[in-house]
Structure formats: C-alpha cells, structure tokens
Write an enzyme that holds these catalytic residues in place. Structure first.
Site, short mmCIF file in Angstrom:
data_model
loop_
_atom_site.label_atom_id
_atom_site.label_comp_id
_atom_site.label_asym_id
_atom_site.label_seq_id
_atom_site.Cartn_x
_atom_site.Cartn_y
_atom_site.Cartn_z
N PHE A 10 -3.69 0.95 0.06
CA PHE A 10 -4.61 2.01 0.46
C PHE A 10 -4.39 2.30 1.93
O PHE A 10 -5.29 2.16 2.76
CB PHE A 10 -6.06 1.59 0.20
CG PHE A 10 -6.35 1.27 -1.24
CD1 PHE A 10 -6.60 2.28 -2.17
CD2 PHE A 10 -6.33 -0.04 -1.69
CE1 PHE A 10 -6.85 1.99 -3.49
CE2 PHE A 10 -6.59 -0.34 -3.02
CZ PHE A 10 -6.86 0.67 -3.93
N LEU A 11 -3.18 2.71 2.27
CA LEU A 11 -2.78 2.91 3.65
C LEU A 11 -2.77 4.40 3.99
O LEU A 11 -2.10 5.18 3.33
CB LEU A 11 -1.39 2.33 3.90
CG LEU A 11 -1.18 0.86 3.52
CD1 LEU A 11 0.28 0.47 3.78
CD2 LEU A 11 -2.12 -0.04 4.28
N ARG A 12 -3.50 4.75 5.03
CA ARG A 12 -3.45 6.12 5.54
C ARG A 12 -2.31 6.24 6.53
O ARG A 12 -2.23 5.46 7.47
CB ARG A 12 -4.76 6.49 6.24
CG ARG A 12 -5.98 6.54 5.36
CD ARG A 12 -7.22 6.65 6.22
NE ARG A 12 -7.35 5.47 7.09
CZ ARG A 12 -8.06 5.46 8.23
NH1 ARG A 12 -8.68 6.55 8.64
NH2 ARG A 12 -8.14 4.35 8.96
N GLU A 13 -1.45 7.21 6.32
CA GLU A 13 -0.39 7.43 7.30
C GLU A 13 -1.02 7.80 8.64
O GLU A 13 -1.94 8.60 8.71
CB GLU A 13 0.56 8.52 6.82
CG GLU A 13 1.35 8.10 5.59
CD GLU A 13 2.43 9.09 5.21
OE1 GLU A 13 3.15 9.56 6.11
OE2 GLU A 13 2.54 9.40 4.02
N LYS B 286 -6.33 2.68 -8.09
CA LYS B 286 -5.51 3.38 -7.10
C LYS B 286 -5.53 4.88 -7.34
O LYS B 286 -5.81 5.68 -6.43
CB LYS B 286 -4.08 2.85 -7.14
CG LYS B 286 -3.08 3.65 -6.33
CD LYS B 286 -3.42 3.69 -4.85
CE LYS B 286 -2.35 4.45 -4.08
NZ LYS B 286 -2.66 4.54 -2.63
N LEU C 13 -14.58 15.29 4.31
CA LEU C 13 -15.35 16.52 4.19
C LEU C 13 -15.02 17.45 5.36
O LEU C 13 -15.91 18.07 5.95
CB LEU C 13 -16.85 16.22 4.15
CG LEU C 13 -17.38 15.58 2.86
CD1 LEU C 13 -18.87 15.30 2.98
CD2 LEU C 13 -17.11 16.47 1.64
N CYS D 203 0.82 10.96 -1.03
CA CYS D 203 -0.07 10.32 -2.00
C CYS D 203 -0.88 11.30 -2.84
O CYS D 203 -0.73 11.34 -4.06
CB CYS D 203 -1.03 9.36 -1.28
SG CYS D 203 -0.20 7.96 -0.51
N LYS E 292 1.06 13.77 -5.33
CA LYS E 292 1.80 13.03 -6.36
C LYS E 292 0.85 12.27 -7.29
O LYS E 292 1.03 12.28 -8.52
CB LYS E 292 2.76 12.05 -5.68
CG LYS E 292 3.47 11.07 -6.60
CD LYS E 292 4.46 10.22 -5.84
CE LYS E 292 3.79 9.25 -4.89
NZ LYS E 292 3.08 8.14 -5.59
#
Length: 438
Positions: free
Chosen positions: A152-155, A207, A253, A263, A266
């Site tokens: 659960f990685l945010r770029e 996920k 939001l 992510c 896809k």
C-alpha cells in the site's frame, strides 16, 4: 532474516531497501544486467524521495545487495518476494500474470529449504493458489508456502508508507507461514502497527478493494466539482464538509483532472474484469473507470473554453506531466490524454515537468519539452497546470504575465486563489470553484 526480491521495480526496490533498514539481509534480483550494475553503483532507476539515500546506506552496510543470478540470490532465503509487473493485457484489460507465473517457476527450481513465497505484486484473487500449483508442479519435493502480502505504497511517500503503515495485510493458510511473516514484520508490530492475518483470497481482495474505493472517492468529488460549477458552489467547501464526517474522512477528496498512475487505473480495471469472470459484476467500479477515462480528455476542453472556444493555432503551456508530484511516473497520467486532445484540436504544446520529462518523451509525441516552467510559458496563449509540483506554487505571476502572449490560466489542481489570480490580471479557470473567491 534472509530475503529475496524478484524484480527491482518500484515495489521490489522500495520494499527491499526498507526491509534492509529493518536489519534483514536482502538481495534484489533482476534479469536486466544494466539495472543491476547501476544499482550496485547507487544509480536509482526511479525517482522517489529519499530512496537513493536508503539504498546507498544499506548497500554500503552489506544488508542490501543486487544480482542477476536468481538461484544464488534465493539460496537459504526465508522469504522470496514476487515483485514483478502485472500490466493490463491490451486485448481485455485484465492483469497480465505471465511475469508472476514465470517468477514462480524460477523460484520453484531454485529453492533449497523451506521457503515462504510472497506475492507482493498486485494480483487478482486466486493468484496465490495458482502460484502454489505452479511450484508444486515444478518441484513437488520442496517445502514452501505461498502468502499474499499486498503493498500500500503511495508514490512520492513510499518509504514513509512502508515504515509507518496503517496496517500490514498477510494472507496465509498455514501457521508455519504466519509465524515467519510475524517475525519478518516484528519491527512494525513492536511499534503497534496492526498486522491483519487473513486467508489468501481475502488479502488479494483487500488490495483491489482499497484502490477501487479510493478511486471511487476521487471520481465522486470530481462529479461534485462539476455540479458545483453548474450551481455556483465551491467544491473545496463541499470536500471539507464531507471530510469532517468521520465515516467519510478528508483524504482523496481533492477535485482534479482524474486519477492516474501505476495502481488505480490498472487495479480498478482488473477488479472489474475479475468480477465479470466470476459472475459478480462491480457496477460501481465499472462506472468509476469509464467516468475517469472520459474526464481526462474533458479537461482539454477547459483550455479551449478559456481560449475563446478553440485551441486551434494556439500555443499551450502544460505545467506538470507526471500523474502526481514527487515521482517521475507517467503511467496513465492525465497529461497524456490532455496533451493528445489539445494537439488533436490544433494546439501547439510546450510542456515542462521537474522530474518526468524523460519518461514523458516516451508516451507524449509532438510536444516541445522545455527546461523550465518559464520557458514553457514564454509566448503561450494559455497555461494549464496538470500536476501540482511544489515549485509551481512559487511562480511570480507578474513575470508570468509578462512572458505569456495572453494571460489565460487553467488550474486543474486548484493550487491558486481565484481572487489572487484575478487581481493579477489573469483570465483564470479552476475546478469546481467560482471564478473569484466569495
């Protein structure tokens, strides 16, 4: 513990470096010799804040190594992570699992002792069981378990997300595998991070469900922004009102040109396709996918609106190309569709991005790529801010106005104040807000 990461892309490299920081002995395996040699020299193939320092420090300490030799790489490993790509198949949009399955075959042929094989790649439900079957067919005498451990990685914030996550999800069907995974993540559980143990299918669904829900929030607030524009509301006030409800929360939001990246596009499509295959269609997620795809191109029409109805023959400055700031990732970025639509309607595009230019050149054709924001803005009939890089907040609009051919500005991220832009002499459009602050 001794760990191997199969694949040195975004997930494999970030996860490997962070596990090494925990004190584990990690080797990252990749079939690309050039990438391996660069990593050994500290050259990072992706842009992610602080990742270069993390990789360099742990490589120097001997906890993080790189190799092409999969058999040597996974020898005596407690866990082997599958971190390869699962891109959408061109023919139907479903996740392409050929790299996952090939990794499973390679691991099966190289295992020496009991090994936990971990699906870290984002995969449709049922993939762990398929990997299990592949390993059994290739090496039935081996001892192994297959676990689902989604990331659960945010770029742009991946290291923080790994080191201080909301939760760790582990899908395992044996106590032996659960015990190994608990030991692996002890540095996090010791700090109070929840470790959620589930079955493998549940972990795989979590996920996809997470990303689909967040994509739905993004699309929902974009629809509310469209409504605000029709009725005179302010979407920022609406978002605050929604976010203060603790059943909803304020994150995701923020109105804009639509979601992109590696992510959400896809994974939402893969969830739709998986649900269709098993006869349980996800109508809400399907609508989100279609609405988001349409929105990206609709954003180009706002530029036409500010240019008097058409961009034909106009020069448009596009500020920001990556799908979000603090990454060089161009995958499914709104800028791709926006630039294509502008060019299709007769515009000349001058574009600038602080980190993503090299990647953008591979997917955006016909645009002029500039070395700075001011370079892109010079002589432009209109500017459109697509990605909210921090450096754009520091633009001197007196100078910007002096170099532009016409003072037209479309802000697709609501970075600037409508009142301030109006006072600076700009014809200004944003998302879901009145033309001037009330």
């Amino acid at each position: 513990m001794r760990l191997a990461m199969i694949g040195t892309g975004y997930v494999g490299l970030v996860s490997g470096a962070c596990f090494a920081e925990f004190g584990h002995d990690v080797v990252c395996v990749d079939i690309d010799p050039g990438k391996i040699e660069k990593l050994k020299k500290g050259v990072i193939p992706i842009y992610e804040p602080d990742l270069d320092d993390l990789v360099t420090r742990n490589h120097a300490a001997g906890r993080l190594n790189f190799t092409q030799d999969l058999k040597a790489g996974i020898a005596d490993c407690d866990c082997v992570f599958i971190c390869v790509g699962t891109p959408p198949r061109p023919e139907d949009g479903h996740a392409d699992l050929k790299y996952v399955y090939q990794a499973a075959k390679d691991i099966a042929g190289a295992m020496g002792r009991y090994t936990v094989i971990v699906d870290k790649s984002t995969v449709p439900v049922g993939t762990a069981r398929e990997v299990d079957a592949i390993v059994k067919a290739e090496n039935p005498a081996a001892e192994w378990d297959v676990v689902s451990n989604p990331e659960f990685l945010r770029e742009g914030a991946a290291i923080e997300d790994f080191m201080e996550p909301d939760r760790v999800v582990i899908g395992a069907d044996s106590e032996r595998a659960r015990s190994v995974m608990r030991q692996l993540y002890a540095p996090l559980s010791d700090k109070g991070v929840p470790i959620l143990m589930t079955g493998r299918e549940s972990a795989e669904v979590i996920k996809y469900a997470t990303n689909a829900f967040l994509a739905t929030k993004v699309t929902f607030i974009n629809e509310m922004a469209d409504l605000c524009e029709k009725v005179g509301g302010n979407v920022e006030d609406v978002a605050r009102g929604l976010g203060l409800d603790d059943r909803i929360g304020p994150r995701f939001l923020r109105a804009g040109p639509g979601y992109g990246g590696s992510c959400f596009p896809k994974d939402t499509m893969a969830l739709v396709k998986t649900a269709e295959m098993v006869g349980s269609p996800t109508w809400i997620v399907d609508a989100v996918v279609k609405k988001n795809d349409a929105r990206k191109r609709q954003m180009a029409h706002r530029v036409g609106e500010i240019c008097g109805g058409s961009v034909k023959g106009k020069t448009i400055a596009v500020l920001g190309l990556t799908f979000k700031p603090d990454t060089d990732d161009m995958r499914e970025s709104p800028s791709i569709d926006i630039v294509d639509e502008l060019q299709s309607n007769g515009a000349t595009v001058r574009a600038y991005d602080p980190e993503g230019t090299d990647q953008a050149k591979a997917v955006i054709k016909g645009a002029e790529f500039c070395s700075s924001a001011m370079d892109a803005l010079t002589g432009a009939d209109a500017a459109v801010l697509v990605t909210e890089w921090a450096e754009f907040e520091d633009l001197d609009f007196d100078v910007v106005k002096s170099v532009m051919k016409a003072a037209n500005f479309v802000d697709l991220r609501n970075v600037f104040s409508p009142a301030n832009m109006q006072a600076a002499g700009f014809n200004y459009l944003s998302i879901g807000r009145p033309a001037a602050a009330k």
